[in-house]
Design an enzyme around this catalytic site. Sequence first.
Site, PDB file in Angstrom:
ATOM      1  N   GLY A   1      -0.800   0.363  -5.224  1.00  0.00           N
ATOM      2  CA  GLY A   1      -1.306   0.145  -3.864  1.00  0.00           C
ATOM      3  C   GLY A   1      -1.611   1.446  -3.150  1.00  0.00           C
ATOM      4  O   GLY A   1      -2.627   1.568  -2.449  1.00  0.00           O
TER       5      GLY A   1
ATOM      6  N   TYR B   1       7.960 -14.301 -14.456  1.00  0.00           N
ATOM      7  CA  TYR B   1       6.990 -13.251 -14.146  1.00  0.00           C
ATOM      8  C   TYR B   1       5.627 -13.604 -14.753  1.00  0.00           C
ATOM      9  O   TYR B   1       4.590 -13.493 -14.095  1.00  0.00           O
ATOM     10  CB  TYR B   1       7.467 -11.897 -14.682  1.00  0.00           C
TER      11      TYR B   1
ATOM     12  N   ALA C   1       0.804  -1.236   0.000  1.00  0.00           N
ATOM     13  CA  ALA C   1       0.000   0.000   0.000  1.00  0.00           C
ATOM     14  C   ALA C   1       0.830   1.276   0.000  1.00  0.00           C
ATOM     15  O   ALA C   1       0.276   2.366  -0.134  1.00  0.00           O
ATOM     16  CB  ALA C   1      -0.928   0.005   1.216  1.00  0.00           C
TER      17      ALA C   1
END
Length: 290
Positions: free
Chosen positions: A15, A164, A10
């Site tokens: 985020g 990924y 976050a």
Amino acid sequence: MKKIAIVTGANTGLGLETTKAFVKESMEVVMACRDLSKAEEAKTEILKEYPNAQLRILQLDLASLDSVRDFAKAFKAQYEQLAILVNNAGLMIPPYGTTEDGFELQFGINYLGHFLLTGLLLEQLKKSVNGARIVSLSSLAHQWGDIYFEDLQFEKKYDKQKAYGQSKLACLMFAYELDRRLKAHQLSIKSVAAHPGLSRTNLFRHLTGVMKLLTPFVYPFTQSAKSGAQPQIKAALDKSLSGGEYLGPSGFQEYSGKPKVVGSSSISKDKKKAERLWKVSEELCGYNYL
């Protein structure tokens, strides 16, 4: 009763923008971050913009299953219910490395840590008064490959792009499979996936070689972190969603633009592969649910 949301990662990028959007909706947000000092800086930034924001920082290192368990324990000790869980934090194409538990970094951080976190918080999600929402962050890169069950941790030969792609495909397959299982158990929790298109975040810090050289050419198609966060914000808040959707930008090649429901690769919809991934994930995390 005030809605409680958790946003992993976050303190920066998508985020941070998601946290701001939730604060704007008068939610209390638990900022699940690895680096507490950076989380404090982000909290200060948010409070300047939204002085009445209710924010709490709890440490979470997704590269450690023990840290995931400690975070869940700390959250449960303070909150009885959870309305929104945004599995946002991630790592993109770093040099080869492993988590504390021996998982390839991207698979461990982007996917397995969130898989365990979701399971550990399921009871709190069940208790949410008007039904809860779980948002899993995927990527356009989910189309880059497959789930390599014979070498999940890329121990034989590391390809950072394939790794990924696998991690983000796993996140998307998890979101779909989770929604199927939640519906099968007749739970009022929705699982939705999202991707940010090409967003300007610190995820790109590990770019090397050809990909780094191409960055100036790709840049015109990118969008800000604030715009890139819109699909996951919509995934979390849009009441018209029924669960099982995948949201992304509406523009050219889904690189940028306003959020909408988008399609995904055929592999991402492979139910047998998703079931196998779920079983393997439970074994690797040492935790079974649904």
